[in-house]
Design a protein around this motif. Sequence first.
Motif, mmCIF file in Angstrom:
data_model
loop_
_atom_site.group_PDB
_atom_site.id
_atom_site.type_symbol
_atom_site.label_atom_id
_atom_site.label_comp_id
_atom_site.label_asym_id
_atom_site.label_seq_id
_atom_site.Cartn_x
_atom_site.Cartn_y
_atom_site.Cartn_z
ATOM 1 N N TRP A 196 54.982 -17.800 62.907
ATOM 2 C CA TRP A 196 53.768 -17.921 63.723
ATOM 3 C C TRP A 196 53.833 -17.087 64.992
ATOM 4 C CZ3 TRP A 196 49.266 -20.504 62.611
ATOM 5 C CH2 TRP A 196 49.290 -21.354 61.477
ATOM 6 N N THR A 228 48.830 -26.260 68.188
ATOM 7 C CA THR A 228 47.843 -26.043 67.132
ATOM 8 C C THR A 228 48.538 -25.689 65.820
ATOM 9 O OG1 THR A 228 46.430 -25.144 68.852
ATOM 10 C CG2 THR A 228 45.724 -24.793 66.589
ATOM 11 N N ALA A 229 49.519 -24.776 65.929
ATOM 12 C CA ALA A 229 50.209 -24.349 64.714
ATOM 13 C C ALA A 229 50.980 -25.502 64.077
ATOM 14 C CB ALA A 229 51.145 -23.198 65.025
ATOM 15 N N SER A 230 51.548 -26.383 64.917
ATOM 16 C CA SER A 230 52.384 -27.437 64.340
ATOM 17 C C SER A 230 51.535 -28.520 63.677
ATOM 18 C CB SER A 230 53.303 -28.044 65.392
ATOM 19 O OG SER A 230 52.544 -28.749 66.324
ATOM 20 N N THR A 231 50.215 -28.536 63.918
ATOM 21 C CA THR A 231 49.367 -29.501 63.212
ATOM 22 C C THR A 231 48.818 -28.915 61.920
ATOM 23 O OG1 THR A 231 47.484 -28.776 64.531
ATOM 24 C CG2 THR A 231 48.634 -30.743 65.278
ATOM 25 N N ASN A 232 49.186 -27.663 61.629
ATOM 26 C CA ASN A 232 48.761 -27.040 60.380
ATOM 27 C C ASN A 232 49.333 -27.822 59.192
ATOM 28 O OD1 ASN A 232 49.027 -25.254 58.031
ATOM 29 N ND2 ASN A 232 48.175 -23.698 59.396
ATOM 30 N N ASP A 291 50.180 -27.149 56.213
ATOM 31 C CA ASP A 291 51.305 -26.540 55.497
ATOM 32 C C ASP A 291 52.628 -26.798 56.203
ATOM 33 O OD1 ASP A 291 49.548 -25.597 53.709
ATOM 34 O OD2 ASP A 291 49.478 -23.541 54.509
ATOM 35 N N TRP A 292 52.548 -27.054 57.474
ATOM 36 C CA TRP A 292 53.768 -27.184 58.272
ATOM 37 C C TRP A 292 53.984 -28.609 58.747
ATOM 38 C CZ3 TRP A 292 57.335 -23.379 58.976
ATOM 39 C CH2 TRP A 292 56.959 -22.089 58.549
ATOM 40 N N SER A 293 53.361 -29.598 58.078
ATOM 41 C CA SER A 293 53.546 -30.969 58.553
ATOM 42 C C SER A 293 54.898 -31.479 58.073
ATOM 43 C CB SER A 293 52.411 -31.861 58.069
ATOM 44 O OG SER A 293 52.465 -31.974 56.674
#
Lengths: 400, 432
Positions: free
Chosen positions: B93, B384-388, B390-392
């Motif tokens: 990211w 924001t990226a960590s709530t994606n 695919d990445w949970s």
Amino acid sequence: MAEVQSNVPPKKGGFSLSDTKTRGLIYQALTIAMVVYGIWWIIDNAANNMAAQNIKFGFGFLTTQSGFGIIQSLIDYNESSSYGRVFFVGLLNTLIVALIGCILTTIIGFIVGVGRLSKNWLINKISTIYVETLRNIPLLLQIFFWYNAVLKPLPGPRDVHDKGDQLWFSLSNNGLMIPKPIPEGGFWIVFTIFVLGIIGAIVIKKWAFNRQMATGQQFKTIWTTLGLIIVLPLLAFVVMGSPLHFQPGEMGTFRPNAGFGLNVIPEFIALLLALVAYTSAFVAEIVRAGIQSVSHGQTEASYALGLRPGPTLKLIIIPQAMRVIVPPLTSQYLNLTKNSSLAVAIAYPDLVAVFTGTVLNQTGKAVEIIMMTMLVYLSISLVTSTFMNWYNDRVKLVER
Amino acid sequence: MGDNNRTNYGIVNAKPIADRDAPISTTGFIGWLRENLFSSVGNSILTIIGLLFIAYTVPSILNWTLFDAVWSGGADACRENPHAACWTFAGSWWEFFLYGFYDRTQRWRIDLVLWVLYVGVAFVVVDDDVRKTRPTSTILGFFIAIVSMVFMSLMIQHGAPVMWTMAATLITVGLVIWAWGLPNGRSRLGLLLLFAYPVLVFFMLGGGVLGLSKIATSDWGGFSLTLVIAITGIVASLPIGILLALGRRSDMPVLRLVSTLFIEFWRGVPLITVLFMANFMLPLFAPEGANIDQLLRALIGVALFSSAYMAEVVRGGLQAISKGQYEGAMSLGLSYWKMMGLIVMPQALKIVIPGIVNTFIGLFKDTTLVLIIGLLDFLSSVQTASTNPDWSIRSVPYSGYIFVAFIFWLHCYGMARYSQHLEDKLNTGHKR
């Protein structure tokens, strides 16, 4: 010669632009005019904009029913309470986290600050790492870390407890459950005795000090103090038949039953931990600087007078270090109080979160609500700095 | 034996006896241990507690962050190993963390301004006299070369026009060569960085000139937005702060009152309420029809807030200048502004550079607050990226926060060390 004459100052009462006084008056008049015009311009614009958007200025909304719940309130509150009550709930939540935060910060900050001066290499390095790490990471990030990365992923209360379990000390993603102290009838008598004991101890201390000043005779106040503050209330407590019991939490089907035990919400824990960790790193540096500011000659002189290390610390170093420590310490307390407003990021219901956040969104009364919020913080700043200035003056008097 | 003289009283050494070695317990490693770790019972207990603490925490921290961590392989690799750091999250990211939603084909513009910033700062913080010495100049040269290589390759990767790449190279190299040779190159470059650089950032990022396409501020984000806010804050707060400090120390009561009220007001309220005010009330205060975009509102809030703090720092410097300097300037017949500009301010500002750097550190950390009013800053982009979906993964929020913390720590600690270095250099008084 003509040049010399032109440098003669104008006569008194005469008007001249080259007179600094006249120019000063003109500058000040201009400043006033600009400030007044600026404020008028802002108010005029705001009035026009608000008229255009059909917003009315006024504090009538404070009596309107709020219609939303708050997860932590120190006073009675429910959905039918008014927005005005929301304000007080938020204010009290801010004050409680700030108060507990200041106390813990002081304790940890002093320990770490002394640790940074320790001759013990290991303790010194651990303290240094503590300070240099925590004060260089944004506070908001620390709050998020504790909340989202540490407390939220904890197992839920259902995973740890069965229905009907008694919760004496239980940490889950529901927060911390601790027993609730419940006072009974006779408890207030014990409490009164405790307060009287403190007053008595202070009076005896004063008397002992005055006597020592007058006659030189010493009186060890430590035993009377202990007796009055601890032993006497304890005796009263036993005599009254232990009028205080602790009620543990009780596990329900999904979460602990309401009304049993004391639930410290995870938002509070995360905010408190982050505030204390962050601010105590700054306090530690202040304490270190304060102690270092006392010249080594003071310690040597004290030893030369025959004082032992304990009294040297208590009578010589700390009073002088406090003079340096108190002013920046005050501003750290204020910073902590102001920083507690970051609660809004994790929805701890402090003043900014519930009042400037939720109430503003519901009512749209931006001007009134932000003005009130700012006024609260300004008053807290003012009261704290007044109190600390008073304290500072007292400490200062030690200097002869 | 022949060197000794036998007398009636005994043997007298003709030569001084050679010094005996210090006892083993006070020298070498053991001596160090005894002195620094086990000097008394209390200290020994503290040491043992400290050692236990380290033994308990450090191995698991090291395992989690380094040895067991996932360094490559995307989300699946992290899902397989959820009990260790997921650095591949930052690796996947990083473009989003650095540029936000900035137009993909235009990201080289950010690379360019970052390049100038890091080279310029590296150059400015190294002292003139130290720079001339061999190791320092080599290290500095290496650093500048590496930074230049990284950002130049990024520019090429993001499809920067050849003309711009060459222009950036020329500007950076030219500035460094120009400043390297001058006797006061460092402070000149510093001033240039302070006042010309924000203009460069504004035009490069915003576009609309020199054939650069316009990019709305709502697309700005990530670490570059954090830098924009921090730099605007510091650059705006210096002149305003100086004026406020002068006002607060002025002889004219009205000016003094206005400045004091202004300073104390902003210092008395939390930044978050200032940002709320900027966000909700500025649109009301502006004349009808004026549209202030959200970033500008935040910038105004940050600038007002930090100028109040800057004013207090500058005031401290003004108070430290002895009265003789003022009187000397006045006796030379200098006007107020000449006295301040030529005599007092240069000395006062020099004293308070550490204070200014500290204010900047605070401001840099405080920029994270803009996420509360909905701007996509560095911290916000990582969140924001960590709530994606695919990445949970359990380890992702930890890794994300630690990554942000590390980047912030690197910048803040660097600045703090620089400020400390300046303080030591300026502190010519007696030290114990």
